[in-house]
Design a protein around this motif. Structure first.
Motif, short mmCIF file in Angstrom:
data_model
loop_
_atom_site.label_atom_id
_atom_site.label_comp_id
_atom_site.label_asym_id
_atom_site.label_seq_id
_atom_site.Cartn_x
_atom_site.Cartn_y
_atom_site.Cartn_z
N HIS A 109 5.43 2.93 -2.08
CA HIS A 109 4.79 1.66 -1.72
C HIS A 109 5.56 0.95 -0.62
CE1 HIS A 109 1.19 0.25 -3.67
NE2 HIS A 109 1.51 0.94 -4.75
N SER A 110 4.77 0.35 0.29
CA SER A 110 5.37 -0.38 1.40
C SER A 110 5.97 -1.69 0.90
CB SER A 110 4.30 -0.68 2.45
OG SER A 110 3.35 -1.60 1.93
N MET B 144 -2.98 4.67 5.07
CA MET B 144 -2.56 4.69 3.67
C MET B 144 -2.60 6.10 3.11
SD MET B 144 -4.33 1.22 2.29
CE MET B 144 -4.13 -0.33 3.20
N TYR B 145 -1.69 6.35 2.17
CA TYR B 145 -1.57 7.67 1.57
C TYR B 145 -2.18 7.68 0.17
CZ TYR B 145 1.43 9.39 5.29
OH TYR B 145 1.91 9.81 6.50
N THR C 134 0.05 4.53 -10.06
CA THR C 134 0.23 3.53 -9.01
C THR C 134 -0.97 3.51 -8.10
OG1 THR C 134 2.60 3.96 -9.07
CG2 THR C 134 1.75 2.78 -7.17
N PRO C 135 -1.58 2.36 -7.88
CA PRO C 135 -2.76 2.30 -7.00
C PRO C 135 -2.39 2.53 -5.54
CG PRO C 135 -2.13 0.10 -7.70
CD PRO C 135 -1.26 1.05 -8.47
N TYR D 256 0.85 -1.20 0.00
CA TYR D 256 0.00 0.00 0.00
C TYR D 256 0.88 1.24 0.00
CZ TYR D 256 0.97 -0.28 5.01
OH TYR D 256 1.58 -0.38 6.23
N MET D 257 0.26 2.35 -0.36
CA MET D 257 1.00 3.59 -0.50
C MET D 257 1.30 4.21 0.85
SD MET D 257 2.46 5.64 -2.59
CE MET D 257 1.82 4.95 -4.11
#
Length: 292
Positions: free
Chosen positions: A88-89, A104-105, A111-112, A82-83
């Motif tokens: 992304h992590s 989440m950002y 990018t999703p 996740y962002m």
């Protein structure tokens, strides 16, 4: 003298003394219960008024991060990235039924915000929980006006709309709610959108037979709703005090009219009595003259 006259004219607090009487006491006693009845009726009316609700639309890129309550629903588990503030992590592995909350950002590019990888043809990928408004009074399912509701996520591209609700009339869980609403876009993954995702290699190795990629992208704006009670003690006290003052003024007018009428009657009776007494004196003088 002119200054004193101006002061007497402008001074609203100057009170002319008035002798107490029965009418004034009766009017004062009547005003108190009338004001009390009005205060009770006004209280009930104000308490029944609907809450004041404000709805603001804000830019998603300006208010990150956003809380997401996610649960893996795939039989073979999920790989999740996740962002974050820095991108992304790392790839996270979740077992079926494992539920976690993430901050989440917003991602405004291709990018999703969330990427989920599962085995090919998974019937269900994940559940994202929202705190829906509910007053069915069935504890512990509904607590403080909140029903935690899962929304199923399937392998596809999704656009999610976020709604943040601040209910200042409640406390506890119902004071702040987070809701997510999904819009299905398509079912065909675009390799360019997740080429740099840290889960791609891991997902391919874990599922040689094929991988389903679920992309969740957040809408560029979200709604922030704020709910406040329309009841105000200042308004209530001010309105009740104003009505009490109006009753006092109305009573003063009624007393003035009644006392003016009483004074008129007394003046008329005194005038008639003086006139009659004057005629008697005149008759007595005439009688004395005749005797003389």
């Amino acid at each position: 003298k002119k200054v004193n006259l101006l002061v007497e004219t402008c001074d609203n607090y100057a009170v002319q003394e008035r002798q107490p009487n029965f009418l004034g006491a009766l009017m004062s006693i009547t005003i108190l219960p009338a004001t009390l009845v009005y205060a009770v009726m006004l209280w009930n009316q104000l308490k029944e008024n609907p809450y004041v609700e404000g709805n603001n639309m804000l830019w998603s890129m300006s208010y990150s991060p956003y809380p997401v309550d996610l649960e893996c629903a795939s039989e073979t588990g999920c790989l999740l990235s996740y962002m974050t503030a820095s991108g992304h992590s790392e790839c996270k592995s979740l077992d079926k039924g494992q539920r976690e909350k993430y901050q989440m950002y917003y991602s405004g590019g291709r990018t999703p915000m969330i990427s989920i990888y599962t085995a090919k043809n998974s019937s269900e990928v994940a559940n994202i929980y929202s705190e829906a408004n509910s007053w069915d009074k069935q504890p512990p399912t509904n607590k403080n006006g909140v029903f935690v509701m899962p929304a199923p996520v399937y392998a596809s591209s999704l656009l999610v709309n976020y709604v943040k609700t601040k209910n200042n009339t409640l406390s506890g869980l119902g004071r702040l709610r987070h809701e997510w609403f999904f819009t299905h876009i398509n079912s065909s993954p675009d390799p360019e959108e997740f080429a740099a995702d840290p889960c791609v290699t891991s997902a391919t190795d874990a599922h040689p037979a094929g991988v389903d990629h679920t992309k969740i992208r957040m809408a560029p704006s979200f709604n922030e709703i704020e709910v406040n009670d329309s009841f105000s003690f200042l308004d209530y006290i001010g309105t009740t005090s104003g009505m009490y003052g109006l009753f006092i003024s109305a009573g003063a007018i009624i007393l003035s009219v009644m006392e003016l009428e009483l004074w008129t009657r007394a003046f008329a009776q005194k005038t008639i009595a003086d006139f009659q007494n004057g005629n008697r004196v005149h008759d007595d003088d005439d009688a004395v003259k005749e005797i003389a």
